[in-house]
Structures are given as structure tokens and as C-alpha cells.
Scaffold this motif. Sequence first.
Motif, PDB file in Angstrom:
ATOM      1  N   LEU A  30       0.806  -1.205   0.000  1.00 34.88           N
ATOM      2  CA  LEU A  30       0.000   0.000   0.000  1.00 34.88           C
ATOM      3  C   LEU A  30       0.848   1.268   0.000  1.00 34.88           C
ATOM      4  O   LEU A  30       0.430   2.293  -0.515  1.00 34.88           O
ATOM      5  CB  LEU A  30      -0.945  -0.022   1.202  1.00 34.88           C
ATOM      6  CG  LEU A  30      -1.970  -1.149   1.138  1.00 34.88           C
ATOM      7  CD1 LEU A  30      -2.816  -1.181   2.388  1.00 34.88           C
ATOM      8  CD2 LEU A  30      -2.856  -0.992  -0.092  1.00 34.88           C
ATOM      9  N   TYR A  31       2.063   1.176   0.569  1.00 37.25           N
ATOM     10  CA  TYR A  31       2.860   2.411   0.573  1.00 37.25           C
ATOM     11  C   TYR A  31       3.347   2.770  -0.821  1.00 37.25           C
ATOM     12  O   TYR A  31       3.652   3.934  -1.090  1.00 37.25           O
ATOM     13  CB  TYR A  31       4.017   2.342   1.570  1.00 37.25           C
ATOM     14  CG  TYR A  31       4.953   1.175   1.412  1.00 37.25           C
ATOM     15  CD1 TYR A  31       4.873   0.084   2.266  1.00 37.25           C
ATOM     16  CD2 TYR A  31       5.922   1.166   0.411  1.00 37.25           C
ATOM     17  CE1 TYR A  31       5.725  -0.987   2.137  1.00 37.25           C
ATOM     18  CE2 TYR A  31       6.783   0.098   0.280  1.00 37.25           C
ATOM     19  CZ  TYR A  31       6.684  -0.973   1.136  1.00 37.25           C
ATOM     20  OH  TYR A  31       7.529  -2.027   0.998  1.00 37.25           O
ATOM     21  N   GLU A  46       1.408   2.436  -3.505  1.00 42.15           N
ATOM     22  CA  GLU A  46       0.256   3.167  -4.047  1.00 42.15           C
ATOM     23  C   GLU A  46       0.205   4.575  -3.454  1.00 42.15           C
ATOM     24  O   GLU A  46      -0.070   5.554  -4.162  1.00 42.15           O
ATOM     25  CB  GLU A  46      -1.035   2.406  -3.714  1.00 42.15           C
ATOM     26  CG  GLU A  46      -2.236   2.950  -4.454  1.00 42.15           C
ATOM     27  CD  GLU A  46      -3.523   2.271  -4.011  1.00 42.15           C
ATOM     28  OE1 GLU A  46      -4.239   1.777  -4.869  1.00 42.15           O
ATOM     29  OE2 GLU A  46      -3.798   2.228  -2.803  1.00 42.15           O
ATOM     30  N   ALA A  47       0.490   4.657  -2.155  1.00 44.43           N
ATOM     31  CA  ALA A  47       0.463   5.966  -1.497  1.00 44.43           C
ATOM     32  C   ALA A  47       1.503   6.892  -2.120  1.00 44.43           C
ATOM     33  O   ALA A  47       1.231   8.071  -2.349  1.00 44.43           O
ATOM     34  CB  ALA A  47       0.716   5.817  -0.005  1.00 44.43           C
ATOM     35  N   ARG A  88       2.567   6.804  -5.113  1.00 50.37           N
ATOM     36  CA  ARG A  88       2.056   7.207  -6.417  1.00 50.37           C
ATOM     37  C   ARG A  88       1.018   8.319  -6.263  1.00 50.37           C
ATOM     38  O   ARG A  88       1.011   9.287  -7.020  1.00 50.37           O
ATOM     39  CB  ARG A  88       1.416   6.000  -7.103  1.00 50.37           C
ATOM     40  CG  ARG A  88       1.724   5.914  -8.574  1.00 50.37           C
ATOM     41  CD  ARG A  88       1.811   4.475  -9.023  1.00 50.37           C
ATOM     42  NE  ARG A  88       0.492   3.877  -9.196  1.00 50.37           N
ATOM     43  CZ  ARG A  88      -0.252   4.048 -10.284  1.00 50.37           C
ATOM     44  NH1 ARG A  88       0.148   4.801 -11.284  1.00 50.37           N
ATOM     45  NH2 ARG A  88      -1.418   3.450 -10.376  1.00 50.37           N
TER      46      ARG A  88
END
Lengths: 308, 318
Positions: free
Chosen positions: A194-195, A197-198, A200
Amino acid sequence: MGQDIQQQRIITKILGKPVRYVRSLFRPLVRERRTLPGILSWIGLVMLLGFIFIGIFAPVLVPIQQTNALAYPILLPPNAQHWMGTDGIGRDVFARVIWGARTSLTIMAIGALLALIVGFPIGLFSGYVGGWVDRALVLVMDSVYAFPGLLLAALIAAVIGKGIFNIGIAITVIYIPLYFRVTRSQTLSTREELYVEAARALGARSWTIMLRYIAFNVVIVIPVIFSLSAADTILTAAGLSYLGLGLEIDVPGDWGRDLSDAQKYLGSGIWWTSLFPGLMIILLTIGLSFLGEGLSDIINPLLRKERS
Amino acid sequence: METFLKIDDLSVGYWTRRGKVGALVGIRLEMSEGETLGIVGETGCGKSTLGKAILGILPPLTEIQGHIFFRGRDLPRLGLEEYRRLRAKEIALIFQDPMTRLNPLMRIENHFVEEILAHESVSKAEARSRAREALLSMGIHESRIRNYPHEFSGGMRQRIMIALALVLKPSLLIADEPTTSLDVIVESQILEILQDLKRVYHMSLQLITHNMGIVAEICDRVAVLYAGKLVELGSAHDVFHKPLHPYTQGLLASIIHLDTKELHSIEGSPPDLISPPSGCRFHPRCPYAQQICVEKEPPLVEFQKGHLAACHFGDTFL
């Protein structure tokens, strides 16, 4: 005085990252020193360091002349002067074994390092980009991987010729797919973190994401495959030499070749010329495997814990 | 004046082995500057997809149709680099689940420095001082700026994420269930912070949530999504007092109050988006469903000024 501090700062700045990485590797190793994987890793590490010591200080430990042909009478059994006897052309087996460590470690370093330098970035890129690029690379790597390793190395060695560096390259080709696969699969799972995606969502550049967010989190698995593939490298190099495809004849020490030369005397009860080089191959391989297996047992649960 | 944010006929589809999942279908939505819009719905109804679609961070191979106009630019047709520059600088997103949103191997400070340098050409020292400021404004002491993410609690990490999202002062903030994984006290702190920010920066806020209480508390308008479709849109006041879509009614009825004696829920579960029900997507679960609901898809109709719903019988609930 002030300049000293300035200098100190610059040094810590340059060395900061690698030092921190090494330290973060050693901390679990110290913490786990009483568990089985920890003990295994430490034994392996000490063995490896021992071999590296022998390799570096070979010229100090034994004069190179003792590794030359006809330096001594032939086929002397182990005695006070020749701890491991002499071989069929009058070379001191002990000296050959010591100098052989130097040769093997050099090939290992070239082979495993080159494979790492090539395989890691390609695996990272392939896993990160995905799509048809990834598929094509996987296909190429898998076909190399499917090919019997020793045969492939022998083929390449036969084409590019003998020599320590050439053998290193021939071996590299076998292990690139190994680094590629491990790096790629680790990248695939890290990419979904998830980091990432974060990052991005916060407008990070693709390069930044690939290097700072993915590569740093993937590199953790490298020490494990490095030690395991290094162990394999030793065996393959010895195998090539054994087949006569390895090094030039004037290399001062070459376990695989010595083993191959010693073969014909085995029938006449002359054991020392084959036992000692063989033992060295086994010891170095075991040391590296202990280190690799131990590290993987320590690092993988850490990774799993971090992920959950 | 150009509209601030206008979503026009937006459809998003994910391709899976079984076929296309229509995560969003024909969404039309507008937001004006400084407004707080709540997006509500059950899990899997497309709320998060909407936020990610606006920011252009959907997974590759996702099918996006329609337009998202943001200050005159059509976002899905923006160049990659232009889109990247827009993220965090003009539109920022706060995720749910702050525990896993920071790179475990990077110091907090570097998260900020990297973000600021990716968008503005300032010195590293300048970026650092702005990072300190942003953290201080979120109540995190500057002595902790060189710590790693695992050294913070969930609430602190969410505040760090908010600070990261706001350090470049975007004009639109999308908060995707920012408080779902946090406890109630931290939740109210975070909501207070968001409201303060709105006041101070006159920022527009899109709040994605399934918590109707939060919506009532801070949203100006509410959009209700069901199975990838917009089923009701109106001012928070109207939607809460006069819900026109049976789904919204069900959502409101299932809120638990202190004097709740009996739990209400909507029967069934959201439909499979690969082969959604015919007609009105809500008809299998709707207590008022008639033959027409199975056959004909209800259009989004403005039943009252600024209050739209997609139900054949919307006027009976007026």
C-alpha cells in the motif's frame, strides 16, 4: 579541528547507507545467535571468513613455488614436511589447496557478483513494468534456467575460452535467472504494497518508486540467494575444471582440476591427492550453504512479520 | 466560471478472468470549490475506485471511460508527467489504513523531502523546514522527524499521512475512509483536523466513508453509491431528512442509536458486478420493488431542487 568534523560528516554521509544496511542485516543475526538458524549462520560466516582469510594471505602462508610442478619428489604421503603429501607431478598438496581457495573465491566473487549486478536490476524492472516485457523476460530467463547449468557453463566456457574471468562469466550466465526470478517475485509482491500506491498518489516519479520504495524493500532477500548461489558457483567451477574446461594449467591452485588429476592414482591407494581438494570444496560449500540457509530462516519470518 | 470538479459519465471497469467488473457506471457528479462532498455506500460499491480514478492511480489495464474535468482539464486524457505533477500538488488523497501507507525503510523526513522535491524546485533545507512545519501543524513534535514509520502509532501515522497530503496545499483533498481503522477518540481528532483545514485553506473535501454519522457532521452534500451507480445525490440535510432512494433509507435505518432496540439491516448483499441485476440494480433487495424495477433502469431524476435520485418511485417518498 573544524575540518576534521566536516570530513567526518562527509564520510558518514557517504558510508551511511551501506553501513546502515549491513547493520540492519547483522542485528537479527546477533539477536538470533542462540537459535538453530542463528548458529548455522554464524558457523557459515566464520567458515567463509576463514576461507577469505586463507585466500587473501595465501602468498604469506605458503610460497607460490611449492605449487609448481616438480618442486618436490612425486606422490609423497602426508608427513611432517608435506602435511598433505605431494601429488603426481611433485606439487605440495597443502600449498595447492591453500592457493586453490584464492582461485575459487575469485571465481565465486566474479560469478555471483556479476549475476547479482545483471539479474537484480532486470528482475526489478521486469516485475515493476509487468505486461509483455515481463512475459518476454520470464520466457528468456526460464529457458536459460531450464538448461542444465553445468552443460551451459561448459558450452560457454568452450566458446569464450579458459581463464578465471571467463569462467566467472560462464558461471554468471547460469545464475542470472536465479537472481532474476527471486528479485522479480519479490518485486511483484512489493509492488502491491500500500505504501507504493500511497507514493504514487503523492506524485512520486516512477524511478523514485522503483528505487526507493521497491528496490530497498526487495534487496533484503539478496544475501540469502547470494550465499546459496555462491556455494553452487564453487561446485560448478570445480566441475568445469574437473572436465578440463576450467582454468589454464599454470594457475597455482585449482581444486577441481587437482581432483581430476588425482583420479588416476586413486586405484593405487593414493588418497591424499584427491581427499584434500575435495574436502575443501565440501567445506566451503557447506559454509556458504549454512550461511544461506540460516539467513533465509532468519530473514523470511522477519519479512512475513513485517507484511502482516 | 469553469467548474471546479465535474465528473461526466464516468465508467470504470476492471478486467478479471470471469469478465469485466463494472466498478463504476455512468457517474455524473459536480463539486464546487470549498465544498465538502460525502460519498457513501457499502463495501465494494465503487467508493474507493472513484477516488483513485480522480487521482489516476487505478491499476494498469483498468478501463476508464468518460470525463473527469478538474479546473478545465480532462484528467483521464492528461499526459503521464502532467498527471504526476498534479497529484498532491492540486489533488491529494488520504487512504484508510495508515499503518501500511508509509515506506518502512524511509525516515518520516525523507517522505516529505522526496514529495516536495518531486513537485517543486526548492533546496533540501527548505523542504526539510516545510516538513517540520507540516508535522508541527499536525501536532507531531519535530524531534520525531527522523524516526521511522514503525515508531509511530496508528493515529500518528494518519496525521503524518494528512501532513504529507497537505504539505503542498492542494485545492482538493480526497479522504478515503480516513478514520476506519482508528479508534473513536482518534477518529474525532482526525475529523476535527479535517474541518479546521477546510476553514483555514478553503479546501474542497471529498469524504469517502460508510459512516453516516460522519457525513451528517461535516458534509455539505452527499452522494450515495450502490453497485457502481450513483443512486442519490443531494444536500446532507435533504438526504438525511427525506431520503428518496430505498437504499439510502435502508442505510439510514441501519444506523445504531443509543435508543436502538432492534437492529435494522438491508436484506441480502451487494450484487455481483460482473453480471449485475437487470433494471434497477437494487431491486433484488428493495422492499418496494415492482415489475418495472426489474425491466427498466431508473434514470437519475431531480425530484427537488438539487436533490436527485434514481428510483422509479422517488416521488412517493417526497
